[in-house]
Design a protein around this motif. Structure first.
Motif, PDB file in Angstrom:
ATOM      1  N   GLY A 119      70.170 -15.184  18.418  1.00 54.94           N
ATOM      2  CA  GLY A 119      70.897 -13.931  18.448  1.00 54.94           C
ATOM      3  C   GLY A 119      70.729 -13.136  17.160  1.00 54.94           C
ATOM      4  N   TYR A 120      70.742 -13.831  16.014  1.00 55.08           N
ATOM      5  CA  TYR A 120      70.519 -13.164  14.735  1.00 55.08           C
ATOM      6  C   TYR A 120      69.114 -12.569  14.666  1.00 55.08           C
ATOM      7  CZ  TYR A 120      74.807 -14.968  12.600  1.00 55.08           C
ATOM      8  OH  TYR A 120      76.128 -15.227  12.294  1.00 55.08           O
ATOM      9  N   LEU A 121      68.130 -13.284  15.183  1.00 52.23           N
ATOM     10  CA  LEU A 121      66.753 -12.797  15.132  1.00 52.23           C
ATOM     11  C   LEU A 121      66.597 -11.497  15.915  1.00 52.23           C
ATOM     12  CD1 LEU A 121      64.757 -16.133  15.565  1.00 52.23           C
ATOM     13  CD2 LEU A 121      64.962 -14.754  13.496  1.00 52.23           C
ATOM     14  N   MET A 122      67.298 -11.390  17.040  1.00 59.11           N
ATOM     15  CA  MET A 122      67.216 -10.164  17.835  1.00 59.11           C
ATOM     16  C   MET A 122      67.731  -8.963  17.050  1.00 59.11           C
ATOM     17  SD  MET A 122      65.903 -10.976  20.796  1.00 59.11           S
ATOM     18  CE  MET A 122      66.418  -9.678  21.887  1.00 59.11           C
ATOM     19  N   GLY A 123      68.776  -9.185  16.261  1.00 60.81           N
ATOM     20  CA  GLY A 123      69.335  -8.086  15.478  1.00 60.81           C
ATOM     21  C   GLY A 123      68.712  -7.932  14.108  1.00 60.81           C
ATOM     22  N   GLY A 124      67.963  -8.943  13.665  1.00 60.70           N
ATOM     23  CA  GLY A 124      67.395  -8.895  12.328  1.00 60.70           C
ATOM     24  C   GLY A 124      66.024  -8.275  12.251  1.00 60.70           C
ATOM     25  N   THR A 125      65.586  -7.638  13.336  1.00 63.52           N
ATOM     26  CA  THR A 125      64.247  -7.054  13.355  1.00 63.52           C
ATOM     27  C   THR A 125      64.209  -5.621  12.845  1.00 63.52           C
ATOM     28  OG1 THR A 125      64.545  -6.295  15.642  1.00 63.52           O
ATOM     29  CG2 THR A 125      63.610  -8.492  15.329  1.00 63.52           C
ATOM     30  N   VAL A 126      65.361  -5.047  12.487  1.00 68.19           N
ATOM     31  CA  VAL A 126      65.418  -3.624  12.133  1.00 68.19           C
ATOM     32  C   VAL A 126      64.511  -3.319  10.945  1.00 68.19           C
ATOM     33  CG1 VAL A 126      66.907  -1.735  11.395  1.00 68.19           C
ATOM     34  CG2 VAL A 126      67.753  -3.427  13.035  1.00 68.19           C
ATOM     35  N   ILE A 127      64.703  -4.038   9.828  1.00 68.94           N
ATOM     36  CA  ILE A 127      63.927  -3.765   8.624  1.00 68.94           C
ATOM     37  C   ILE A 127      62.464  -4.114   8.826  1.00 68.94           C
ATOM     38  CG2 ILE A 127      63.641  -4.383   6.194  1.00 68.94           C
ATOM     39  CD1 ILE A 127      66.626  -4.870   6.041  1.00 68.94           C
ATOM     40  N   VAL A 128      62.189  -5.251   9.453  1.00 71.62           N
ATOM     41  CA  VAL A 128      60.808  -5.702   9.619  1.00 71.62           C
ATOM     42  C   VAL A 128      60.038  -4.773  10.554  1.00 71.62           C
ATOM     43  CG1 VAL A 128      59.371  -7.588  10.474  1.00 71.62           C
ATOM     44  CG2 VAL A 128      61.380  -8.085   9.098  1.00 71.62           C
ATOM     45  N   GLU A 129      60.681  -4.327  11.618  1.00 75.26           N
ATOM     46  CA  GLU A 129      60.004  -3.382  12.509  1.00 75.26           C
ATOM     47  C   GLU A 129      59.703  -2.073  11.797  1.00 75.26           C
ATOM     48  OE1 GLU A 129      61.785  -4.869  16.836  1.00 75.26           O
ATOM     49  OE2 GLU A 129      62.175  -2.840  16.110  1.00 75.26           O
ATOM     50  N   GLY A 130      60.566  -1.688  10.851  1.00 73.79           N
ATOM     51  CA  GLY A 130      60.284  -0.490  10.069  1.00 73.79           C
ATOM     52  C   GLY A 130      59.113  -0.691   9.128  1.00 73.79           C
ATOM     53  N   ILE A 131      59.044  -1.850   8.471  1.00 72.65           N
ATOM     54  CA  ILE A 131      57.956  -2.131   7.529  1.00 72.65           C
ATOM     55  C   ILE A 131      56.607  -2.167   8.238  1.00 72.65           C
ATOM     56  CG2 ILE A 131      56.983  -3.879   5.974  1.00 72.65           C
ATOM     57  CD1 ILE A 131      59.855  -4.683   5.282  1.00 72.65           C
ATOM     58  N   PHE A 132      56.559  -2.832   9.395  1.00 72.67           N
ATOM     59  CA  PHE A 132      55.295  -3.007  10.111  1.00 72.67           C
ATOM     60  C   PHE A 132      55.099  -1.985  11.229  1.00 72.67           C
ATOM     61  CE2 PHE A 132      56.057  -7.084   8.115  1.00 72.67           C
ATOM     62  CZ  PHE A 132      54.797  -7.475   7.692  1.00 72.67           C
ATOM     63  N   ASN A 133      55.987  -0.997  11.293  1.00 75.16           N
ATOM     64  CA  ASN A 133      55.878   0.092  12.265  1.00 75.16           C
ATOM     65  C   ASN A 133      55.707  -0.433  13.692  1.00 75.16           C
ATOM     66  OD1 ASN A 133      55.844   2.804  13.057  1.00 75.16           O
ATOM     67  ND2 ASN A 133      53.619   2.953  12.898  1.00 75.16           N
ATOM     68  N   LEU A 134      56.585  -1.349  14.071  1.00 75.72           N
ATOM     69  CA  LEU A 134      56.559  -1.900  15.417  1.00 75.72           C
ATOM     70  C   LEU A 134      57.530  -1.104  16.296  1.00 75.72           C
ATOM     71  CD1 LEU A 134      56.666  -5.708  14.544  1.00 75.72           C
ATOM     72  CD2 LEU A 134      54.664  -4.305  15.012  1.00 75.72           C
ATOM     73  N   PRO A 135      57.095  -0.618  17.444  1.00 70.34           N
ATOM     74  CA  PRO A 135      57.944   0.230  18.295  1.00 70.34           C
ATOM     75  C   PRO A 135      58.970  -0.562  19.096  1.00 70.34           C
ATOM     76  CG  PRO A 135      55.827  -0.081  19.344  1.00 70.34           C
ATOM     77  CD  PRO A 135      55.736  -0.778  18.011  1.00 70.34           C
ATOM     78  N   GLY A 136      59.861  -1.259  18.386  1.00 66.87           N
ATOM     79  CA  GLY A 136      60.873  -2.055  19.054  1.00 66.87           C
ATOM     80  C   GLY A 136      62.243  -1.416  18.975  1.00 66.87           C
ATOM     81  N   VAL A 137      63.242  -2.155  19.416  1.00 68.43           N
ATOM     82  CA  VAL A 137      64.618  -1.650  19.411  1.00 68.43           C
ATOM     83  C   VAL A 137      65.118  -1.454  17.980  1.00 68.43           C
ATOM     84  CG1 VAL A 137      66.997  -2.231  20.036  1.00 68.43           C
ATOM     85  CG2 VAL A 137      65.153  -2.639  21.658  1.00 68.43           C
ATOM     86  N   GLY A 138      64.726  -2.343  17.070  1.00 69.34           N
ATOM     87  CA  GLY A 138      65.140  -2.208  15.682  1.00 69.34           C
ATOM     88  C   GLY A 138      64.636  -0.929  15.052  1.00 69.34           C
ATOM     89  N   ASN A 139      63.392  -0.590  15.334  1.00 63.81           N
ATOM     90  CA  ASN A 139      62.819   0.661  14.821  1.00 63.81           C
ATOM     91  C   ASN A 139      63.537   1.860  15.419  1.00 63.81           C
ATOM     92  OD1 ASN A 139      61.171   2.413  13.463  1.00 63.81           O
ATOM     93  ND2 ASN A 139      59.268   1.691  14.363  1.00 63.81           N
TER      94      ASN A 139
END
Length: 310
Positions: A244-264
């Motif tokens: 559950g934490y991993l699902m919500g912890g993707t915000v910063i990483v998706e921004g760094i790697f420009n991944l078009p996910g929910v975190g971004n």
């Protein structure tokens, strides 16, 4: 009957926590400074009549508690709201969930394989240089901020060594996901390895393990059957919660790697003051975490008979 009541209590607690947390997020999001309605006009300010009409359309002219109740009512119908451009928040999330889920599951598998592996090796080599190296490494990794670690690994492995793509998902899985997943997984991996090591050391010193060894059982059977089975119960509980934490912890990483996910998408919504999108994504992530937590409780009870007797 006791099991049914226990499950009912857990789900009752889930509902209370869900309502409390979502209300706080809703209140804090729409209490942020700035007027998102007037910001829609950009360099050409909207007229007061248009502003009033938009406020009424998005229920922003009502008291906060009424707005929240309407939002909760929409959730029960599967409606996560509409942003200020008229696009459904649920539709936006639906197109981005596959990226976030793939990233989180990849990080989770890395945590399981590397974390448990390092913990087991460290426990079996207690007091050696390898054991001390694993302990120090996990402490160092846990002390580094995620954005620093992400940028550093991106520069080394993507820009200089060119082992992985710098950004985006064009390369597909696994190449586009391994490096960002590793960044997310390193923090949980450190905890998993230390937890596995500690639990295994406690189990190795128990009487039944010493008895198994005294009977002449092979070391591999002692560790694989008697030690691992009991040692991995707390690790399995942690890993299930950490998903559950991993699902919500993707915000910063998706921004760094420009991944078009929910975190971004959440990051972009915060920057553009899209309150409905921020609340919708936060609510979805809360649901994932709470449901995961309940499943973890049930899993723990299934793995450890002592929990079922409480």
């Amino acid at each position: 009957m006791h099991t049914v009541l226990a499950v009912g209590r857990r789900f009752g607690g889930l509902v209370i926590v869900f309502l409390g947390v979502t209300f706080l997020i809703y209140a804090m999001t729409f209490a942020l400074p700035g007027d998102p309605i007037r910001a829609l006009g950009g360099d050409r300010p909207l007229t007061d009549a248009v502003v009033r009409a938009l406020r009424a359309e998005y229920h922003l002219d009502q008291p906060l508690w009424e707005q929240y109740l309407q939002y909760i009512g929409g959730l029960f119908r599967g409606d996560f709201g509409t942003d200020f451009t008229g696009e459904s928040v649920g539709a936006q999330m639906a197109s981005r969930w596959p990226v976030t889920i793939t990233l989180a599951l990849t990080a989770w598998v890395l945590e399981i394989v590397l974390g448990i592996g390092l913990g087991v090796v460290s426990a079996l080599r207690r007091g050696t240089v390898l054991d001390r190296t694993v302990l120090v490494s996990t402490i160092v990794v846990g002390a580094v901020p995620v954005f620093v670690l992400g940028v550093a690994l991106q520069i080394v492995f993507s820009v200089r060594l060119r082992w992985f793509p710098v950004a985006g998902t064009t390369s597909g899985w696994p190449m586009a996901y391994i490096l960002p997943a590793l960044v997310i997984a390193l923090f949980g991996l450190a905890a998993v390895s230390r937890l596995t090591r500690t639990s295994m050391l406690e189990t190795l010193d128990t009487d039944y393990v010493r008895t198994a060894r005294a009977k002449g059982l092979a070391p591999g059977r002692v560790v694989g059957v008697h030690v691992m089975r009991n040692s991995l119960i707390p690790t399995a509980t942690y890993l299930a919660t950490d998903l559950g934490y991993l699902m919500g912890g993707t915000v910063i990483v998706e921004g760094i790697f420009n991944l078009p996910g929910v975190g971004n998408l959440l990051f972009q919504a915060i920057r553009s003051h899209e309150g409905a999108t921020v609340v919708g994504i936060s609510t979805a992530l809360i649901l994932v975490f709470l449901v995961t937590s309940v499943l973890v409780d049930l899993l723990h009870a299934a793995l450890d008979p002592r929990v079922r007797r409480r």
